[in-house]
Design a protein around this motif. Structure first.
Motif, short mmCIF file in Angstrom:
data_model
loop_
_atom_site.label_atom_id
_atom_site.label_comp_id
_atom_site.label_asym_id
_atom_site.label_seq_id
_atom_site.Cartn_x
_atom_site.Cartn_y
_atom_site.Cartn_z
N SER A 56 40.17 44.71 35.88
CA SER A 56 41.10 45.98 35.65
C SER A 56 40.45 46.89 35.16
CB SER A 56 42.39 45.09 34.62
OG SER A 56 43.38 46.19 34.40
N GLY A 57 41.32 47.96 35.14
CA GLY A 57 40.92 49.41 34.61
C GLY A 57 41.96 49.96 33.66
N LEU A 58 42.64 51.19 34.08
CA LEU A 58 43.53 51.81 33.41
C LEU A 58 44.56 50.95 32.84
CD1 LEU A 58 44.03 54.79 32.57
CD2 LEU A 58 45.30 55.10 34.53
N GLN A 59 44.91 49.93 33.60
CA GLN A 59 46.25 49.12 33.39
C GLN A 59 45.84 48.42 32.14
OE1 GLN A 59 47.40 46.25 36.23
NE2 GLN A 59 49.59 46.32 35.48
N ALA A 60 44.75 47.54 32.15
CA ALA A 60 44.38 46.81 30.83
C ALA A 60 44.12 47.60 29.72
CB ALA A 60 43.15 46.00 31.23
N ASP A 61 43.54 48.69 29.90
CA ASP A 61 43.10 49.47 28.77
C ASP A 61 44.08 50.22 28.05
OD1 ASP A 61 40.28 50.31 27.63
OD2 ASP A 61 41.23 52.45 28.02
N MET A 62 45.14 50.64 28.97
CA MET A 62 46.37 51.11 28.33
C MET A 62 47.25 49.98 27.36
SD MET A 62 47.83 53.61 30.91
CE MET A 62 49.51 53.90 30.09
N LEU A 63 47.36 48.98 27.95
CA LEU A 63 48.05 47.69 27.31
C LEU A 63 47.26 47.44 25.82
CD1 LEU A 63 49.07 45.47 30.47
CD2 LEU A 63 50.53 46.81 28.77
N ILE A 64 45.86 47.22 25.94
CA ILE A 64 45.10 46.94 24.99
C ILE A 64 45.02 48.00 23.86
CG2 ILE A 64 42.74 46.69 24.22
CD1 ILE A 64 42.25 45.23 26.91
N GLY A 65 45.04 49.33 24.12
CA GLY A 65 45.25 50.52 23.37
C GLY A 65 46.54 50.30 22.72
N ALA A 66 47.58 49.98 23.36
CA ALA A 66 48.82 50.15 22.74
C ALA A 66 49.32 49.05 22.03
CB ALA A 66 49.94 50.30 24.10
N GLY A 67 48.13 48.23 21.80
CA GLY A 67 48.55 46.99 20.76
C GLY A 67 49.43 45.77 21.56
N CYS A 68 49.37 45.76 22.98
CA CYS A 68 50.23 44.75 23.63
C CYS A 68 49.44 43.59 23.76
CB CYS A 68 50.88 45.32 24.84
SG CYS A 68 51.55 46.81 24.95
N VAL A 69 48.35 43.50 23.57
CA VAL A 69 47.25 42.41 23.97
C VAL A 69 46.83 41.68 22.85
CG1 VAL A 69 45.53 41.51 25.26
CG2 VAL A 69 46.88 43.44 26.35
N ALA A 70 46.68 40.29 23.05
CA ALA A 70 46.26 39.52 21.64
C ALA A 70 44.86 38.92 22.45
CB ALA A 70 47.01 38.38 21.21
N THR A 71 44.82 38.69 23.73
CA THR A 71 43.69 37.95 24.50
C THR A 71 43.53 38.51 26.00
OG1 THR A 71 44.00 35.75 23.27
CG2 THR A 71 42.82 35.56 25.39
N VAL A 72 42.53 38.60 26.18
CA VAL A 72 42.08 39.15 27.67
C VAL A 72 41.31 38.46 28.24
CG1 VAL A 72 40.27 41.08 26.93
CG2 VAL A 72 41.43 41.03 29.03
N GLU A 73 41.42 37.68 29.62
CA GLU A 73 40.66 36.83 30.08
C GLU A 73 40.13 37.55 31.40
OE1 GLU A 73 40.97 32.19 32.08
OE2 GLU A 73 42.28 33.14 30.68
N THR A 74 39.16 37.94 31.62
CA THR A 74 38.77 39.01 32.61
C THR A 74 36.89 38.93 32.72
OG1 THR A 74 38.46 41.36 32.73
CG2 THR A 74 37.87 40.71 30.64
N SER A 75 37.06 39.38 34.00
CA SER A 75 35.49 39.33 34.59
C SER A 75 35.04 41.17 34.28
CB SER A 75 35.30 39.00 35.90
OG SER A 75 36.01 39.76 36.93
N GLY A 76 35.75 41.63 34.00
CA GLY A 76 35.53 43.19 33.69
C GLY A 76 36.62 44.13 33.48
#
Length: 278
Positions: A56-76
Motif C-alpha cells: 500500500s501507499g498513500l491509503q495505508a499511510d493516511m490511515l496510520i497517520g490519522a491513528g486508525c490502525v493498530a496493526t499493519v500486515e504488509t509486504s511494504g
C-alpha cells in the motif's frame, strides 16, 4: 434498488467497525478506495488490523497517520517514486503500530487459503529468510509427497472486510474489476466486501458476455457506494490519471506531524488552510 447500494461513502465507512481486519488493495490501477479512506478517517475508526494486498501507499499511510490502525500486515508501505511513507515510518519507529512483516507471494497465498476455507497454504521461497525467523505463525513442514523437501505453511488470511475501488457496479451489487483479478481473491477470502465505484452500470453485469468474466457476483458484496474519482489522487485506468502534484504535495507535507495534520484538515475534513495574521 438493492439494499447493497449505500447512500454515499460516509455510509460505506459506517459499515467498518473499530478493530476490524481490513484488507486494502495496492495503489496501482486505481483500485485503492481513497474516498472511502477519507470517510473512515472522518468517522474516526480505530484499532484496525490493516492487511495490504500486497502493498500500500498513500491509503495505508493516511490511515496510520490519522491513528486508525493498530496493526499493519504488509509486504511494504511506500509512496514509490515519491519517497518513503512518512506516517508509517514514524509509527514504526515510535511503536504506535504493530507490524506483521510479509512478502507479496505470502499475502496472496494466505488469502488463497482464506478463499478456499482451508487453514493454511504451502509456499516456497521463504526458508532461510528473516521473514520465517520473525513469524511465529509460519511453520516449516515436510512435504508429505516427497522426501527431504521442507516447505513453509502459511496461515489463512480471512479479513473481516475487503475494501477497494472499481470502475463499475450494477444495482444488484455485482462489481466489475477489469484486469485486476486479485480483487476476486480478496472478496472470496473476506467475510464481506465494501466497494466504491465510479458509476453504476444500467443492467446486470453478469448477463453481459464481455463484462461478466471480470465481475465479482453480488453474493460476495456487502455494500457499494458511488464515488466519482473515488481513487484520486491515484488514477483509474482509462478514466483519469494519477495526480502527481497532489501525491508529491502529500509526500512533502506528511514529513512532519503538523504538515500531515494540515493535509487532513484540507483534504479529508475540507477546512480551509489557516491564514497567518498580518
Amino acid at each position: 434498488m438493492s439494499d447493497v447500494l449505500l447512500a454515499d461513502v460516509d455510509a460505506l465507512a459506517a459499515e467498518v467497525p473499530d478493530g476490524a481486519k481490513l484488507a486494502v488493495f495496492k495503489a496501482e490501477g486505481g483500485c485503492a478506495a481513497m474516498a472511502a479512506t477519507c470517510a473512515l478517517i472522518r468517522r474516526g475508526v480505530r484499532d484496525l488490523h490493516l492487511v495490504t494486498v500486497p502493498t500500500s501507499g498513500l491509503q495505508a499511510d493516511m490511515l496510520i497517520g490519522a491513528g486508525c490502525v493498530a496493526t499493519v500486515e504488509t509486504s511494504g508501505v511506500t509512496l514509490g517514486e515519491y519517497g518513503q511513507a512518512p506516517c508509517f515510518g514514524r509509527a514504526v519507529r515510535s511503536g504506535a503500530v504493530r507490524v506483521i512483516d510479509s512478502t507479496c507471494p505470502a499475502v496472496y497465498a494466505g488469502l488463497q487459503a482464506g478463499e478456499k476455507g482451508i487453514p493454511f497454504m504451502p509456499l516456497r521461497g521463504l526458508i532461510g529468510s528473516d521473514i520465517v525467523r520473525h513469524r511465529d505463525d509460519y511453520r516449516i513442514v515436510d512435504n508429505p509427497f516427497a522426501e527431504d523437501d521442507p516447505i513453509v505453511a502459511l496461515p489463512a488470511i480471512v479479513p473481516d472486510i475487503a475494501l477497494f475501488h472499481a470502475p463499475l457496479a450494477d444495482r444488484s451489487g455485482n462489481v466489475w474489476i477489469g484486469r485486476h483479478a486479485e480483487l476476486k481473491i480478496m472478496a472470496h477470502a473476506a467475510r464481506t466486501t465494501l466497494v466504491t465505484c465510479e458509476r453504476l452500470h444500467e443492467g446486470n453485469l453478469l448477463q453481459d458476455e464481455a463484462l461478466a468474466p471480470a465481475t465479482i457476483p453480488e453474493m460476495y458484496i456487502g455494500g457499494v457506494a458511488v464515488a466519482e474519482r473515488g481513487a484520486a489522487p491515484y488514477g483509474v485506468t482509462g478514466l483519469y490519471d494519477d495526480d502527481a502534484g497532489r501525491i508529491a504535495a502529500y509526500a512533502s507535507m506528511a514529513k512532519t506531524e503538523d504538515g500531515f495534520a494540515a493535509w487532513l484538515d484540507e483534504t479529508v475534513h475540507g477546512r480551509a488552510p489557516a491564514v497567518a495574521a498580518e
